[in-house]
Scaffold this motif. Structure first.
Motif, PDB file in Angstrom:
ATOM      1  N   LYS A 159     -56.426  85.433 -62.067  1.00 55.13           N
ATOM      2  CA  LYS A 159     -57.136  84.610 -62.275  1.00 55.13           C
ATOM      3  C   LYS A 159     -56.245  82.868 -62.273  1.00 55.13           C
ATOM      4  CE  LYS A 159     -60.206  86.745 -65.895  1.00 55.13           C
ATOM      5  NZ  LYS A 159     -59.358  87.992 -65.638  1.00 55.13           N
ATOM      6  N   MET A 160     -56.889  82.091 -61.517  1.00 51.42           N
ATOM      7  CA  MET A 160     -56.174  80.907 -61.373  1.00 51.42           C
ATOM      8  C   MET A 160     -57.299  79.790 -61.501  1.00 51.42           C
ATOM      9  SD  MET A 160     -53.488  81.682 -58.213  1.00 51.42           S
ATOM     10  CE  MET A 160     -52.377  80.130 -58.514  1.00 51.42           C
ATOM     11  N   TYR A 161     -56.487  78.441 -62.090  1.00 51.41           N
ATOM     12  CA  TYR A 161     -57.166  77.306 -62.577  1.00 51.41           C
ATOM     13  C   TYR A 161     -56.928  76.003 -61.988  1.00 51.41           C
ATOM     14  CZ  TYR A 161     -58.650  81.019 -65.715  1.00 51.41           C
ATOM     15  OH  TYR A 161     -58.646  82.343 -66.286  1.00 51.41           O
ATOM     16  N   TRP A 162     -57.597  75.174 -61.827  1.00 48.31           N
ATOM     17  CA  TRP A 162     -57.109  73.600 -61.674  1.00 48.31           C
ATOM     18  C   TRP A 162     -57.891  73.042 -62.612  1.00 48.31           C
ATOM     19  CZ3 TRP A 162     -53.656  71.475 -58.698  1.00 48.31           C
ATOM     20  CH2 TRP A 162     -53.101  72.011 -57.488  1.00 48.31           C
ATOM     21  N   TYR A 163     -56.974  72.002 -63.314  1.00 49.63           N
ATOM     22  CA  TYR A 163     -57.411  71.022 -64.105  1.00 49.63           C
ATOM     23  C   TYR A 163     -57.141  69.519 -63.656  1.00 49.63           C
ATOM     24  CZ  TYR A 163     -58.227  74.663 -67.636  1.00 49.63           C
ATOM     25  OH  TYR A 163     -58.977  75.734 -68.464  1.00 49.63           O
ATOM     26  N   GLN A 164     -57.940  68.587 -64.053  1.00 49.82           N
ATOM     27  CA  GLN A 164     -57.467  67.118 -63.825  1.00 49.82           C
ATOM     28  C   GLN A 164     -57.411  66.589 -65.276  1.00 49.82           C
ATOM     29  OE1 GLN A 164     -60.375  65.148 -61.127  1.00 49.82           O
ATOM     30  NE2 GLN A 164     -59.797  63.199 -62.044  1.00 49.82           N
ATOM     31  N   GLN A 165     -56.265  66.116 -65.360  1.00 42.95           N
ATOM     32  CA  GLN A 165     -55.903  65.516 -66.669  1.00 42.95           C
ATOM     33  C   GLN A 165     -56.035  63.825 -66.587  1.00 42.95           C
ATOM     34  OE1 GLN A 165     -51.942  66.546 -68.259  1.00 42.95           O
ATOM     35  NE2 GLN A 165     -52.657  66.428 -70.215  1.00 42.95           N
ATOM     36  N   ASP A 166     -56.820  63.218 -67.332  1.00 45.98           N
ATOM     37  CA  ASP A 166     -56.909  61.788 -67.226  1.00 45.98           C
ATOM     38  C   ASP A 166     -55.866  61.174 -67.924  1.00 45.98           C
ATOM     39  OD1 ASP A 166     -59.732  62.088 -69.366  1.00 45.98           O
ATOM     40  OD2 ASP A 166     -57.802  61.991 -70.193  1.00 45.98           O
ATOM     41  N   PRO A 167     -55.954  59.752 -67.915  1.00 44.67           N
ATOM     42  CA  PRO A 167     -54.717  58.969 -68.947  1.00 44.67           C
ATOM     43  C   PRO A 167     -55.029  59.089 -70.100  1.00 44.67           C
ATOM     44  CG  PRO A 167     -56.028  57.648 -66.843  1.00 44.67           C
ATOM     45  CD  PRO A 167     -56.633  58.897 -66.872  1.00 44.67           C
ATOM     46  N   GLY A 168     -56.101  59.478 -70.826  1.00 43.90           N
ATOM     47  CA  GLY A 168     -55.964  59.865 -72.074  1.00 43.90           C
ATOM     48  C   GLY A 168     -55.496  61.382 -72.334  1.00 43.90           C
ATOM     49  N   MET A 169     -54.967  61.960 -71.448  1.00 43.92           N
ATOM     50  CA  MET A 169     -54.339  63.131 -71.543  1.00 43.92           C
ATOM     51  C   MET A 169     -55.477  64.510 -71.499  1.00 43.92           C
ATOM     52  SD  MET A 169     -51.587  62.502 -70.627  1.00 43.92           S
ATOM     53  CE  MET A 169     -50.398  63.623 -70.701  1.00 43.92           C
TER      54      MET A 169
END
Lengths: 113, 114
Positions: free
Chosen positions: B31-41
């Motif tokens: 299993k693999m994942y991509w996350y986007q982390q915004d400026p608010g973390m």
């Protein structure tokens, strides 16, 4: 649906003191896992501690311990003897079986020297 | 040492360019994942894969695409970068036997589109 809530966007503590970060969650399952992750500034996210829901005993890893209240769906992280290196974003997360992790919004912890 | 690697670590690119963010892991995780982390973390799941030739969109809509041709490799592609794509992108993996232990994360790629 699973949800994880961290109600403290920011916390600060004096070096060598103890701090507790709060986390509440919601799930309809009885078997699940809870995690605390630490993300230092510009560094890799790492696992701090995990708790199996079926275990009544609270997990402990050196200076890090949890207070797991299953009935209240609460999973707080206690950091004892805070050190400057503990400064980071802390994320609470929930996982049911092989499903995806659900993360809370994060708590930014500042350590004051 | 088994780990998960993301390249590049930082990327500044012009609007309209095509980019690929690389993610590789040496743990044999399925299993693999991509996350986007915004400026608010806060972390937002944008893509995930449960095995070779299996990809799914995550909770946050994204203009990026992913592929999973090999178990160890899970690249993310933006066909035409825009300033709104500026963010930190985190890759993670987990294996069936290690599912109790959560995810292993890469160091992230900080993307700036100018």
């Amino acid at each position: 649906a699973q949800t994880v809530t961290q109600s403290q966007p920011e916390m600060s503590v004096q070096e060598a003191e103890t701090v507790t970060l709060s986390c509440t969650y919601d799930t309809s399952e009885s078997d699940y896992y809870l995690f605390w992750y630490k993300q230092p500034p510009s560094r890799q996210m790492i696992l701090v501690i995990r708790q199996e829901a079926y275990k009544q005993q609270n997990a402990t890893e050196n200076r890090f311990s949890v207070n797991f209240q299953k009935a209240a769906k609460s999973f707080s992280l206690k950091i004892s003897d805070s050190q400057l290196g503990d400064a980071a974003m802390y994320f609470c997360a929930l996982r049911q079986g092989a499903q995806k992790l659900v993360f809370g919004q994060g708590t930014r912890l500042t350590i004051n020297p | 040492e088994a780990d998960i690697y993301q390249t590049p670590r930082y990327l500044v690119i012009g609007t309209g360019k095509k980019i690929t963010l690389e993610c590789s892991q040496t743990m044999g995780h399925d299993k693999m994942y991509w996350y986007q982390q915004d400026p608010g973390m806060e972390l937002h799941l944008i893509h995930y894969s449960y095995g070779v030739n299996s990809t799914e969109k995550g909770d946050l809509s994204s203009e990026s695409t992913v592929s999973r041709i090999r178990t160890e490799h899970f690249p993310l592609t933006l066909e035409s970068a825009r300033p709104s794509h500026t963010s930190q992108y985190l890759c993670a993996s987990s294996g069936t036997r290690s599912s109790n232990y959560g995810y292993t994360f890469g160091s992230g790629t900080r993307l700036t589109v100018v």
